[in-house]
Design an enzyme around this catalytic site. Structure first.
Site, mmCIF file in Angstrom:
data_model
loop_
_atom_site.group_PDB
_atom_site.id
_atom_site.type_symbol
_atom_site.label_atom_id
_atom_site.label_comp_id
_atom_site.label_asym_id
_atom_site.label_seq_id
_atom_site.Cartn_x
_atom_site.Cartn_y
_atom_site.Cartn_z
ATOM 1 N N GLU A 99 -60.253 2.398 -48.662
ATOM 2 C CA GLU A 99 -60.336 1.329 -49.653
ATOM 3 C C GLU A 99 -61.273 1.648 -50.810
ATOM 4 O OE1 GLU A 99 -61.204 -1.422 -46.524
ATOM 5 O OE2 GLU A 99 -63.274 -1.572 -47.175
ATOM 6 N N CYS A 113 -66.298 1.375 -56.632
ATOM 7 C CA CYS A 113 -66.967 1.727 -55.382
ATOM 8 C C CYS A 113 -65.989 2.595 -54.588
ATOM 9 C CB CYS A 113 -67.304 0.429 -54.647
ATOM 10 S SG CYS A 113 -68.085 0.706 -53.065
ATOM 11 N N CYS A 146 -66.903 6.613 -40.223
ATOM 12 C CA CYS A 146 -68.225 7.191 -40.488
ATOM 13 C C CYS A 146 -68.881 7.490 -39.143
ATOM 14 C CB CYS A 146 -69.078 6.213 -41.291
ATOM 15 S SG CYS A 146 -70.748 6.829 -41.628
ATOM 16 N N CYS A 152 -73.791 2.487 -38.223
ATOM 17 C CA CYS A 152 -74.810 1.450 -38.407
ATOM 18 C C CYS A 152 -74.344 0.155 -37.733
ATOM 19 C CB CYS A 152 -75.076 1.224 -39.892
ATOM 20 S SG CYS A 152 -75.739 2.704 -40.678
ATOM 21 N N CYS A 200 -72.143 -2.508 -39.800
ATOM 22 C CA CYS A 200 -71.167 -1.993 -40.767
ATOM 23 C C CYS A 200 -69.775 -1.853 -40.139
ATOM 24 C CB CYS A 200 -71.647 -0.636 -41.286
ATOM 25 S SG CYS A 200 -70.430 0.192 -42.323
ATOM 26 N N GLY A 209 -67.909 5.477 -45.508
ATOM 27 C CA GLY A 209 -68.352 6.840 -45.210
ATOM 28 C C GLY A 209 -69.706 7.208 -45.780
ATOM 29 N N GLU A 210 -70.214 8.331 -45.283
ATOM 30 C CA GLU A 210 -71.536 8.833 -45.667
ATOM 31 C C GLU A 210 -71.337 10.043 -46.599
ATOM 32 O OE1 GLU A 210 -74.975 8.248 -45.382
ATOM 33 O OE2 GLU A 210 -74.849 10.060 -46.573
ATOM 34 N N SER A 255 -75.051 6.921 -52.406
ATOM 35 C CA SER A 255 -75.820 6.137 -51.440
ATOM 36 C C SER A 255 -75.789 6.849 -50.089
ATOM 37 C CB SER A 255 -75.181 4.749 -51.318
ATOM 38 O OG SER A 255 -75.854 3.977 -50.354
ATOM 39 N N LEU A 268 -82.166 1.794 -46.509
ATOM 40 C CA LEU A 268 -83.351 1.770 -45.644
ATOM 41 C C LEU A 268 -83.213 0.715 -44.541
ATOM 42 C CD1 LEU A 268 -86.102 3.131 -45.312
ATOM 43 C CD2 LEU A 268 -87.063 1.465 -46.916
ATOM 44 N N HIS A 269 -83.040 -0.515 -44.920
ATOM 45 C CA HIS A 269 -82.752 -1.652 -44.014
ATOM 46 C C HIS A 269 -83.867 -2.031 -43.050
ATOM 47 C CE1 HIS A 269 -78.851 -1.170 -45.685
ATOM 48 N NE2 HIS A 269 -78.458 -0.198 -44.907
ATOM 49 N N CYS A 308 -68.023 -3.119 -47.010
ATOM 50 C CA CYS A 308 -67.594 -1.792 -46.662
ATOM 51 C C CYS A 308 -66.751 -1.738 -45.371
ATOM 52 C CB CYS A 308 -68.918 -1.055 -46.556
ATOM 53 S SG CYS A 308 -69.105 0.406 -45.754
HETATM 54 N N1 SAH Z 1 -72.912 5.532 -45.945
HETATM 55 C C1 SAH Z 1 -73.652 5.288 -47.108
HETATM 56 C C2 SAH Z 1 -72.816 4.725 -48.238
HETATM 57 C C3 SAH Z 1 -71.757 3.735 -47.879
HETATM 58 S S1 SAH Z 1 -72.324 2.179 -47.269
HETATM 59 C C4 SAH Z 1 -74.840 4.393 -46.827
HETATM 60 O O1 SAH Z 1 -74.934 3.860 -45.734
HETATM 61 O O2 SAH Z 1 -75.691 4.289 -47.701
HETATM 62 C C5 SAH Z 1 -72.903 1.404 -48.764
HETATM 63 C C6 SAH Z 1 -73.953 0.332 -48.540
HETATM 64 O O3 SAH Z 1 -73.368 -0.822 -47.912
HETATM 65 C C7 SAH Z 1 -75.084 0.783 -47.617
HETATM 66 O O4 SAH Z 1 -76.324 0.401 -48.158
HETATM 67 C C8 SAH Z 1 -74.766 0.038 -46.353
HETATM 68 O O5 SAH Z 1 -75.869 -0.076 -45.531
HETATM 69 C C9 SAH Z 1 -74.238 -1.267 -46.884
HETATM 70 N N2 SAH Z 1 -73.485 -2.083 -45.938
HETATM 71 C C10 SAH Z 1 -72.678 -1.692 -44.943
HETATM 72 N N3 SAH Z 1 -72.174 -2.747 -44.278
HETATM 73 C C11 SAH Z 1 -72.678 -3.842 -44.880
HETATM 74 C C12 SAH Z 1 -72.531 -5.230 -44.661
HETATM 75 N N4 SAH Z 1 -71.757 -5.696 -43.696
HETATM 76 N N5 SAH Z 1 -73.215 -6.073 -45.481
HETATM 77 C C13 SAH Z 1 -74.002 -5.603 -46.484
HETATM 78 N N6 SAH Z 1 -74.183 -4.298 -46.738
HETATM 79 C C14 SAH Z 1 -73.525 -3.416 -45.950
HETATM 80 FE FE1 SF4 Z 2 -73.865 3.296 -41.940
HETATM 81 FE FE2 SF4 Z 2 -73.018 3.774 -44.440
HETATM 82 FE FE3 SF4 Z 2 -71.742 4.846 -42.335
HETATM 83 FE FE4 SF4 Z 2 -71.555 2.218 -42.758
HETATM 84 S S1 SF4 Z 2 -70.778 3.836 -44.083
HETATM 85 S S2 SF4 Z 2 -71.929 3.273 -40.783
HETATM 86 S S3 SF4 Z 2 -73.597 1.796 -43.587
HETATM 87 S S4 SF4 Z 2 -73.846 5.272 -42.976
#
Ligand code: SAH
Ligand code: SF4
Length: 371
Positions: free
Chosen positions: A116, A129, A136, A140, A143, A186-187, A218, A242-243, A360
């Site tokens: 997407e 975006c 991924c 997390c 996510c 994805g990362e 990111s 960071l979170h 995402c």
């Molecule tokens: N993998 C990378 C980039 C893609 S995720 C990363 O983690 O940075 C892009 C951003 O969306 C990240 O900051 C991620 O933590 C955040 N994200 C993922 N799921 C989310 C959700 N359900 N609500 C808010 N932010 C979210």
């Molecule tokens: Fe974590 Fe980013 Fe992968 Fe989602 S896409 S699992 S936020 S690293």
């Protein structure tokens, strides 16, 4: 909410019959740098200027198929259509918010995966975006993308095609595409080479000429790749997800933290700032009762105090099958206020398109559940 069915990607010969890359994936026009396209056409006995005409057609005029690149002779267009797919993504559905300012596109890849892309229109900019992987590996806790693990990396062509699709969509609305964030599925630092090639292709002045400063990568914190990024010639922006300010909490939310704990991550961020002079954005998805306490906000302020950075507090986009929720607006402001009081520039950013599952990986998760 509005759902629009769109035609699938334009191409003449079936992808299954096309030449495959070493990884077994079809190479599309969008995989190639201008130099690669020139050598390919030269090898077919065509002059190099044909490559520049084609490049201008796809990135300048945003043509949606070889047929539209009328600067090329018809036999060449036909030969190219047989040899080099114009693109490999097929649009499955497109969903827009009622105000039309957020448009999310779900694509099917040549091998039946779903990917997407979200286009967000603001008064002063239009941002795409982009997704860089199917799934991924980081996983997390909050996510949708990480739920099923990693299926595969996207190719450069699959990423460039998402950008070009968004540029066309924005142009149809009378807007130039101005910004790109690698914040889809994805990362990106786990798909480093393909992502850097994407930046190179987009940045090329003979094509889209997309300024690197308008591109944000990111990451969940892949330390060695943050160092690699600092050495790249492109002045892209870095966002670090960071979170949480402490290892216990961060490891629960971002499992990669056990491999690259906060002290190592911060040291890499400091090296990055020292080398590039560029400010880092720290992303902080705010979850009620998880990482939104006053003490957590104070720890975050302490961790980041004196660092060249900015914090984006993003109230969580809740995911159906996950137990996390966003705090109420007062709690969100309170958290941001405490971080700000430590002299850290802090912005609350509500992510776009909650009503259309624009967090995402959500649209893809819906599609997989339905098929
Ligand atoms: N993998 C990378 C980039 C893609 S995720 C990363 O983690 O940075 C892009 C951003 O969306 C990240 O900051 C991620 O933590 C955040 N994200 C993922 N799921 C989310 C959700 N359900 N609500 C808010 N932010 C979210
Ligand atoms: Fe974590 Fe980013 Fe992968 Fe989602 S896409 S699992 S936020 S690293």
């Amino acid at each position: 909410m509005e759902t629009v069915a769109l035609p699938t990607a334009s191409s003449s010969a079936p992808l299954a019959l096309r030449p495959l890359s070493r990884a077994g994936r079809p190479v599309s026009l969008f995989d190639l740098t201008l130099e690669e396209l020139e050598s390919r056409l030269l090898a077919q006995g065509e002059p190099a200027f044909r490559a520049r005409q084609l490049w201008h057609g796809i990135y300048g005029d945003l043509c949606d198929g070889y047929d539209a690149v009328t600067t090329l002779p018809l036999p060449l267009r036909t030969a190219l259509a047989d040899d080099l797919p114009f693109g490999t993504l097929a649009t499955v559905r497109e969903v827009a918010t009622d105000d039309g300012e957020t448009v999310k596109t779900l694509y099917r890849t040549f091998d039946g995966q779903f990917v997407e892309t979200v286009l967000m229109l603001y008064p002063d900019r239009a941002t795409v975006c982009v997704s860089c992987q199917v799934g991924c590996a980081v996983g997390c806790a909050f996510c949708a993308t990480g739920l099923g693990g990693l299926t595969r990396n996207l190719t450069t062509g699959e990423m460039v095609e998402q950008v070009v699709g968004a540029a066309r969509r924005a142009a149809a609305l009378g807007r130039p595409l101005t910004n790109l964030v690698m914040m889809g599925m994805g990362e990106p630092l786990h798909n480093y080479a393909a992502t850097m090639k994407l930046v190179g292709i987009l940045n090329d002045r003979r094509g889209l000429g997309f300024g690197a400063r308008r591109i944000t990568i990111s990451t969940s914190g892949v330390v060695p790749r943050i160092d690699a990024l600092a050495d790249e010639p492109y002045q892209v922006n870095l966002a670090v997800s960071l979170h949480a300010p402490t290892d216990d909490l961060r490891t629960r939310l971002v499992p990669l933290n056990s491999r690259y704990p906060i002290a190592e991550l911060m040291a890499a961020c400091d090296r990055y700032v020292a080398k590039t002079g560029r400010r880092i954005s720290f992303e902080y998805a705010l979850m009620a009762g998880i990482n939104d306490g006053d003490d957590v906000a104070q720890d975050l302020g302490e961790l980041l105090r004196g660092r060249l950075c900015h914090v984006n507090v993003i109230p969580l986009n809740p995911v159906d099958v996950l137990p996390y929720e966003r705090p109420d607006p007062a709690g969100i402001e309170r958290f941001a206020g405490i971080v700000r009081a430590a002299d850290i520039p802090t912005t609350v950013r509500y992510s776009r398109g909650v009503a259309i599952a624009a967090a995402c990986g959500q649209l893809r998760a819906e599609q997989s559940a339905a098929s």
